[in-house]
Design a protein around this motif. Structure first.
Motif, mmCIF file in Angstrom:
data_model
loop_
_atom_site.group_PDB
_atom_site.id
_atom_site.type_symbol
_atom_site.label_atom_id
_atom_site.label_comp_id
_atom_site.label_asym_id
_atom_site.label_seq_id
_atom_site.Cartn_x
_atom_site.Cartn_y
_atom_site.Cartn_z
ATOM 1 N N UNK A 32 0.836 -1.201 0.000
ATOM 2 C CA UNK A 32 0.000 0.000 0.000
ATOM 3 C C UNK A 32 0.873 1.254 0.000
ATOM 4 N N UNK A 33 1.894 1.265 0.845
ATOM 5 C CA UNK A 33 2.786 2.419 0.918
ATOM 6 C C UNK A 33 3.612 2.586 -0.353
ATOM 7 N N UNK A 34 3.787 1.491 -1.108
ATOM 8 C CA UNK A 34 4.499 1.570 -2.385
ATOM 9 C C UNK A 34 3.598 2.031 -3.524
ATOM 10 N N UNK A 35 2.321 2.288 -3.225
ATOM 11 C CA UNK A 35 1.420 2.836 -4.227
ATOM 12 C C UNK A 35 0.462 1.853 -4.849
ATOM 13 N N UNK A 36 0.448 0.613 -4.350
ATOM 14 C CA UNK A 36 -0.486 -0.381 -4.887
ATOM 15 C C UNK A 36 -1.894 -0.140 -4.348
ATOM 16 N N UNK A 37 -2.876 -0.561 -5.135
ATOM 17 C CA UNK A 37 -4.220 -0.771 -4.617
ATOM 18 C C UNK A 37 -4.224 -2.169 -4.029
ATOM 19 N N UNK A 38 -4.616 -2.280 -2.768
ATOM 20 C CA UNK A 38 -4.471 -3.535 -2.034
ATOM 21 C C UNK A 38 -5.829 -4.144 -1.713
ATOM 22 N N UNK A 39 -5.929 -5.451 -1.913
ATOM 23 C CA UNK A 39 -7.109 -6.207 -1.512
ATOM 24 C C UNK A 39 -6.696 -7.174 -0.407
ATOM 25 N N UNK A 40 -7.252 -6.968 0.776
ATOM 26 C CA UNK A 40 -6.988 -7.854 1.905
ATOM 27 C C UNK A 40 -7.883 -9.078 1.832
ATOM 28 N N UNK A 41 -7.425 -10.169 2.430
ATOM 29 C CA UNK A 41 -8.242 -11.383 2.492
ATOM 30 C C UNK A 41 -8.062 -12.061 3.834
ATOM 31 N N UNK A 42 -9.131 -12.676 4.305
ATOM 32 C CA UNK A 42 -9.119 -13.499 5.499
ATOM 33 C C UNK A 42 -10.494 -14.111 5.649
ATOM 34 N N UNK A 43 -10.688 -14.933 6.670
ATOM 35 C CA UNK A 43 -12.001 -15.536 6.898
ATOM 36 C C UNK A 43 -12.833 -14.767 7.922
ATOM 37 N N UNK A 44 -12.163 -14.003 8.786
ATOM 38 C CA UNK A 44 -12.840 -13.265 9.852
ATOM 39 C C UNK A 44 -13.219 -11.873 9.337
ATOM 40 N N UNK A 45 -14.485 -11.680 9.031
ATOM 41 C CA UNK A 45 -14.933 -10.414 8.442
ATOM 42 C C UNK A 45 -14.680 -9.232 9.367
ATOM 43 N N UNK A 49 -12.233 -6.157 8.392
ATOM 44 C CA UNK A 49 -12.738 -4.785 8.303
ATOM 45 C C UNK A 49 -11.917 -3.848 9.181
ATOM 46 N N UNK A 50 -11.543 -4.326 10.365
ATOM 47 C CA UNK A 50 -10.734 -3.513 11.268
ATOM 48 C C UNK A 50 -9.365 -3.215 10.652
ATOM 49 N N UNK A 51 -8.735 -4.226 10.075
ATOM 50 C CA UNK A 51 -7.427 -4.026 9.451
ATOM 51 C C UNK A 51 -7.535 -3.095 8.251
ATOM 52 N N UNK A 52 -8.590 -3.249 7.459
ATOM 53 C CA UNK A 52 -8.774 -2.357 6.309
ATOM 54 C C UNK A 52 -8.857 -0.905 6.759
ATOM 55 N N UNK A 53 -9.639 -0.646 7.806
ATOM 56 C CA UNK A 53 -9.785 0.715 8.311
ATOM 57 C C UNK A 53 -8.461 1.249 8.852
ATOM 58 N N UNK A 54 -7.724 0.409 9.573
ATOM 59 C CA UNK A 54 -6.442 0.831 10.138
ATOM 60 C C UNK A 54 -5.441 1.163 9.046
ATOM 61 N N UNK A 55 -5.359 0.318 8.028
ATOM 62 C CA UNK A 55 -4.393 0.555 6.961
ATOM 63 C C UNK A 55 -4.772 1.767 6.124
ATOM 64 N N UNK A 58 -3.637 4.640 8.251
ATOM 65 C CA UNK A 58 -2.199 4.673 8.512
ATOM 66 C C UNK A 58 -1.371 4.913 7.252
ATOM 67 N N UNK A 59 -1.700 4.180 6.199
ATOM 68 C CA UNK A 59 -0.865 4.199 5.001
ATOM 69 C C UNK A 59 -1.471 4.993 3.853
ATOM 70 N N UNK A 60 -2.733 5.370 3.967
ATOM 71 C CA UNK A 60 -3.370 6.048 2.845
ATOM 72 C C UNK A 60 -3.589 5.082 1.700
ATOM 73 N N UNK A 61 -3.904 5.602 0.535
ATOM 74 C CA UNK A 61 -4.096 4.745 -0.619
ATOM 75 C C UNK A 61 -5.438 4.047 -0.596
ATOM 76 N N UNK A 62 -5.602 3.142 -1.541
ATOM 77 C CA UNK A 62 -6.873 2.449 -1.719
ATOM 78 C C UNK A 62 -6.742 1.012 -1.242
#
Length: 257
Positions: A32-45, A49-55, A58-62
């Motif tokens: 994300x910090x390198x400028x990528x659009x990032x898609x997170x994955x896991x089984x625990x929704x 969601x918490x990690x998506x909001x934090x990143x 913290x890191x900006x970007x999409x």
């Protein structure tokens, strides 16, 4: 000073499995910090969601989040199609989903063996196959499998885990053989002993921690930030002629007796 275009991955779309915490979260943040659009994955929704909001803060970007089981072929096919339709073509796949079970070989259960195989090895096969089906017609793509120093060596109590990571090393080479002619690079990233939420008990065990420090020429545990440079290299044009390799980030552990 501008960065080298060899390491420019801005605008690429990266999917990282098992990225709600630990090493996967750190890898997602690095991309994300390198400028990528990032898609997170896991089984625990909820965790995802918490990690998506934090990143995002913290890191900006999409950054997007997609909850599904990477060992389920049908779920993988459905969700990869949805990601490409909603976010765009996947340029970088990081197969990070994994788990550990420690027990003497004679006490290891069939169920735990199967869970390790499915989570650590089958998931990389299923995800790699599905994403590669879309990368091949495009003629480019990067697949990075998160291996381990246990792809090369083992210690008591983790024989099944090492079997999965050894298998992942050879799967990486086999994927290279099949996908390289289509312009896709498939490599492994092999962490040594790293401080994460999943290794807290080991870090706190002074006898074991002293063994890690003594066994590692760098004299310390790895930090998740130590993996980011290698990840960006394997994701970037700089590695376009690097294929079927495992890059170990282990402080020198595998180089010494």
């Amino acid at each position: 000073m501008t960065g080298s275009p060899l390491f420019d991955i801005a605008g690429r779309i990266a999917l990282i499995t098992g990225s709600s915490r630990g090493i996967g979260r750190a890898l997602a943040q690095g991309l994300l910090e390198a400028g990528c659009t990032v898609v997170l994955n896991g089984r625990d929704e909820v965790a995802l969601a918490r990690t998506r909001a934090e990143l995002a803060e913290l890191a900006g970007g999409t950054v997007f989040a997609r909850a599904f089981d990477v060992t389920d072929s049908a779920a993988v096919a459905t969700n990869v199609a949805a990601i490409e339709a909603e976010v765009g073509p996947i340029d970088i796949l990081v197969n990070n989903a994994g788990m550990q079970r420690r027990a003497p070989l004679v006490d290891f259960t069939d169920d735990d063996w199967r869970r390790l195989i499915d989570t650590n090895l089958t998931s990389a096969f299923v995800m790699g196959r599905e994403v590669a089906r879309r990368m091949v017609p495009r003629g480019h793509g990067k697949i990075i499998n998160i291996c381990s120093v246990q792809s090369e060596t083992v210690r008591p109590g983790i024989a099944p885990y090492s079997a999965t990571k050894g298998g992942l090393k050879l799967l990486t080479k086999g994927m290279c053989a099949d996908l390289g002619p289509s312009g896709i690079q498939v490599n492994g990233l092999g962490p040594g002993y790293f401080e994460t939420e999943l290794t807290e008990a080991l870090v706190a065990d002074e006898e074991f921690s002293a063994w890690v420090r003594g066994r590692t020429p760098a004299g310390r545990w790895g930090r998740v930030s130590d993996l980011i440079g290698a990840l960006i290299f394997l994701s970037a044009p700089a590695s376009d002629f690097v294929n079927g390799q495992v890059l170990y980030v282990d402080g020198g552990m595998l180089s010494v007796l």
